[in-house]
Design a protein around this motif. Structure first.
Motif, PDB file in Angstrom:
ATOM      1  N   ARG A 161       0.825  -1.207   0.000  1.00  0.00           N
ATOM      2  CA  ARG A 161       0.000   0.000   0.000  1.00  0.00           C
ATOM      3  C   ARG A 161       0.861   1.261   0.000  1.00  0.00           C
ATOM      4  O   ARG A 161       2.037   1.233   0.377  1.00  0.00           O
ATOM      5  N   THR A 204       0.640   5.168   1.511  1.00  0.00           N
ATOM      6  CA  THR A 204      -0.114   5.960   2.479  1.00  0.00           C
ATOM      7  C   THR A 204       0.358   7.408   2.493  1.00  0.00           C
ATOM      8  O   THR A 204       1.516   7.709   2.184  1.00  0.00           O
ATOM      9  N   GLY A 208      -0.405   8.154   6.962  1.00  0.00           N
ATOM     10  CA  GLY A 208      -0.913   6.906   7.507  1.00  0.00           C
ATOM     11  C   GLY A 208      -2.204   6.408   6.894  1.00  0.00           C
ATOM     12  O   GLY A 208      -2.671   5.324   7.231  1.00  0.00           O
ATOM     13  N   VAL A 209      -2.791   7.162   5.968  1.00  0.00           N
ATOM     14  CA  VAL A 209      -4.052   6.766   5.325  1.00  0.00           C
ATOM     15  C   VAL A 209      -3.754   6.201   3.942  1.00  0.00           C
ATOM     16  O   VAL A 209      -3.088   6.854   3.126  1.00  0.00           O
ATOM     17  N   ASP A 210      -4.213   4.983   3.685  1.00  0.00           N
ATOM     18  CA  ASP A 210      -4.049   4.373   2.364  1.00  0.00           C
ATOM     19  C   ASP A 210      -4.746   5.268   1.335  1.00  0.00           C
ATOM     20  O   ASP A 210      -5.910   5.648   1.514  1.00  0.00           O
ATOM     21  N   ASP A 261      -8.198   4.611   0.231  1.00  0.00           N
ATOM     22  CA  ASP A 261      -9.301   4.866   1.155  1.00  0.00           C
ATOM     23  C   ASP A 261      -9.744   6.327   1.144  1.00  0.00           C
ATOM     24  O   ASP A 261     -10.671   6.703   1.868  1.00  0.00           O
TER      25      ASP A 261
END
Length: 279
Positions: free
Chosen positions: A92, A94, A97-99, A102
């Motif tokens: 992934r 990010t 910290g957020v993919d 998403d």
């Protein structure tokens, strides 16, 4: 009828990159810009081998990553994953910290800006081309973005200024001017993460210097991932990742990699010899 047939053909194409069913709420104004590639692998649909394999790279917020390697090593593919021009096959990517898969596409587009060698302009005025990035931009904001992209003086010298029409039947910009207009669009949107993919590779030396000055201004204070062919750009990067056949074989600062005496050191030596020969 032939035209409509073509239009419907495009409309019927399957959507490969779509909004997530349950997106993570992200406020682009609060994004710091830390980018991580975590065990990233990617294989094109028609590919016989992986374009990327187990890539692990962390880019701290506000720093610069330079991707280095021979043609076909995976640099552009890796950079494309940040803006979801492609999605990784494994692993992934990010941001804070957020993919990225998403995030809503509209949020991601506000967080990540891309400037590439291929620059596309709308058939409209310069003002409309700039506002495509930020529809509510004021005239003062557009002028400031154009100044920072080293383009305002060129626009001011045109008879219609910012109302000059670009495109097939309007004013035709040179390659360097198109690049700077794309940079101005990106500056107007003010993304926290900037991806620069071979943005000056097709320009002559004088134009390249002007565009590079605009790129340096665009990168100021942002997380920047650049695919560079200029040694000076690579030297100044906070982190350099050397790719070979889709794998990161070395990473570190310029001084660290030169001291290691590995592939990067050999690439730098070849580049310096080429400059000496040209000189």
């Amino acid at each position: 009828m032939a035209l409509f047939s073509r239009v419907f053909e495009y409309l019927d194409l399957p959507v490969e990159i779509a909004d997530p069913a349950h997106p993570v709420r992200v406020d682009p104004a609060d994004v710091r810009g830390e980018v991580r590639f975590e065990r990233v692998g990617f294989t094109y649909a028609d590919g016989h081998r992986a374009a990327l394999t187990d890539v692990d790279v962390a880019v701290a917020a506000g720093t610069t990553l330079a991707l280095v390697g021979e043609t076909g090593s995976g640099k552009s593919t890796l950079a494309s994953l940040v803006a979801r021009l492609n999605d990784p096959t494994t692993g992934r990517v990010t941001i804070d910290g957020v993919d990225v898969r998403d995030m809503r596409l509209t949020d991601l587009a506000r967080v990540v800006g891309v400037v590439s060698q291929e620059t596309y302009l709308l058939h409209g005025t310069i003002r409309e081309n700039l506002r495509h990035a930020k529809p509510d931009a004021t005239d003062d904001e557009m002028v400031e973005a154009a100044r920072r992209a080293q383009l305002h003086d060129v626009i001011a010298g045109l008879p219609a200024g910012y109302d000059t029409v670009v495109g097939a039947r309007g004013h035709r910009f040179s390659g360097g001017e198109k690049q700077r207009l794309a940079i101005a669009r990106t500056l107007l949107r003010d993304p926290r993460v900037l991806v620069l993919d071979e943005a000056t590779s097709a320009l002559d030396n004088q134009t390249e210097r002007a565009v590079q000055a605009a790129l340096d201004e665009a990168a100021r204070g942002r997380t920047t991932i650049t695919i560079a062919h200029r040694l000076s750009t690579v030297r100044d990067a906070d982190l350099i990742a050397v790719l070979d056949a889709g794998r990161v074989v070395e990473q570190g600062s310029h001084d660290e990699l030169v001291a290691a005496g590995g592939r990067y050191d050999r690439l730098v030596g070849s580049a310096e010899r080429a400059v000496e020969l040209v000189g």
